[in-house]
Design an enzyme around this catalytic site. Sequence first.
Site, PDB file in Angstrom:
ATOM      1  NE  ARG A   1      -3.617  -2.183   2.783  1.00  0.00           N
ATOM      2  CZ  ARG A   1      -3.349  -3.349   3.272  1.00  0.00           C
ATOM      3  NH1 ARG A   1      -1.997  -3.539   3.747  1.00  0.00           N
ATOM      4  NH2 ARG A   1      -4.455  -4.408   3.450  1.00  0.00           N
TER       5      ARG A   1
ATOM      6  CE  LYS B   1      -6.272   1.110   4.801  1.00  0.00           C
ATOM      7  NZ  LYS B   1      -7.140   1.188   3.407  1.00  0.00           N
TER       8      LYS B   1
ATOM      9  CG  HIS C   1      -4.961   0.148  -3.236  1.00  0.00           C
ATOM     10  ND1 HIS C   1      -4.466   0.020  -1.920  1.00  0.00           N
ATOM     11  CD2 HIS C   1      -5.999  -0.761  -3.253  1.00  0.00           C
ATOM     12  CE1 HIS C   1      -4.794  -0.975  -1.205  1.00  0.00           C
ATOM     13  NE2 HIS C   1      -5.953  -1.488  -2.117  1.00  0.00           N
TER      14      HIS C   1
ATOM     15  NE  ARG D   1      -3.282  -4.574  -0.562  1.00  0.00           N
ATOM     16  CZ  ARG D   1      -2.768  -5.388   0.202  1.00  0.00           C
ATOM     17  NH1 ARG D   1      -1.254  -5.356   0.122  1.00  0.00           N
ATOM     18  NH2 ARG D   1      -3.252  -6.292   0.847  1.00  0.00           N
TER      19      ARG D   1
ATOM     20  CG  HIS E   1      -5.491 -10.046   1.646  1.00  0.00           C
ATOM     21  ND1 HIS E   1      -5.716 -10.384   0.122  1.00  0.00           N
ATOM     22  CD2 HIS E   1      -5.714  -8.642   1.361  1.00  0.00           C
ATOM     23  CE1 HIS E   1      -5.939  -9.468  -0.599  1.00  0.00           C
ATOM     24  NE2 HIS E   1      -5.594  -8.071  -0.050  1.00  0.00           N
TER      25      HIS E   1
ATOM     26  CE1 TYR F   1      -6.545  -8.057  -6.378  1.00  0.00           C
ATOM     27  CE2 TYR F   1      -6.135  -8.944  -4.202  1.00  0.00           C
ATOM     28  CZ  TYR F   1      -6.139  -8.089  -4.967  1.00  0.00           C
ATOM     29  OH  TYR F   1      -6.121  -6.573  -4.630  1.00  0.00           O
TER      30      TYR F   1
END
Length: 209
Positions: free
Chosen positions: A64, A89, A154, A157, A180, A189
């Site tokens: 990010r 995050k 982004h 990413r 994640h 994805y």
Amino acid sequence: MLNLHAPTEVFRTVAPTRRPNAELRTREHLTPGEVETLIEAAKGNRSGHRDATMILLAFRHGLRAAEVCDLRWDQVDFNSAVLHVRRVKGGTQSTHPLQGDELRALRRLQRESKPSPFVFVSERGTPFTTAGFARMVERAARRGLGLELKAHPHMLRHACGYALANRGHDTRAIQGWLGHRSITSTAVYTALAPNRFKDFWREWAGRSR
């Protein structure tokens, strides 16, 4: 007698609301070929090597904007050729291998940059900002790709996630690479990977010829 009063209601023109990103862009990721073109375009900047290296690492490691701008030299292990990735995050931390072109780019950047604990710094030696990174990516995309869409960091990413999925990597492995917490985020994805259905009907099509 009839009393006349000035109207109490004031009618104002309603400002148009901003259109959603989905309407402004046809997609939210770049292809690997577009990323390469973006890197070449960034090399033409005043601090071209720094800018190109930022884009390269953001793409390869799915960073990010905040993660690439906060990247520190103590996260780079030249001897072991690994990058210790710290996620924001609430993402999971991980250790990524660094490829030869990344190591060469980072070594050159370290030689040419002002001393700082941060990998990417401004000409004044201060950490590169996320706003500055966003402006740089947008300019490079406009100059190198001529994109009508407004490119943003982004997208790099997302480009990483789609590229790994297109190469057939396992969803769990991609989840770990991108940090994640939930595999649901990663499934976006793999769900759109073109090789997901590559063997469908192959046997039937072969018999029907």
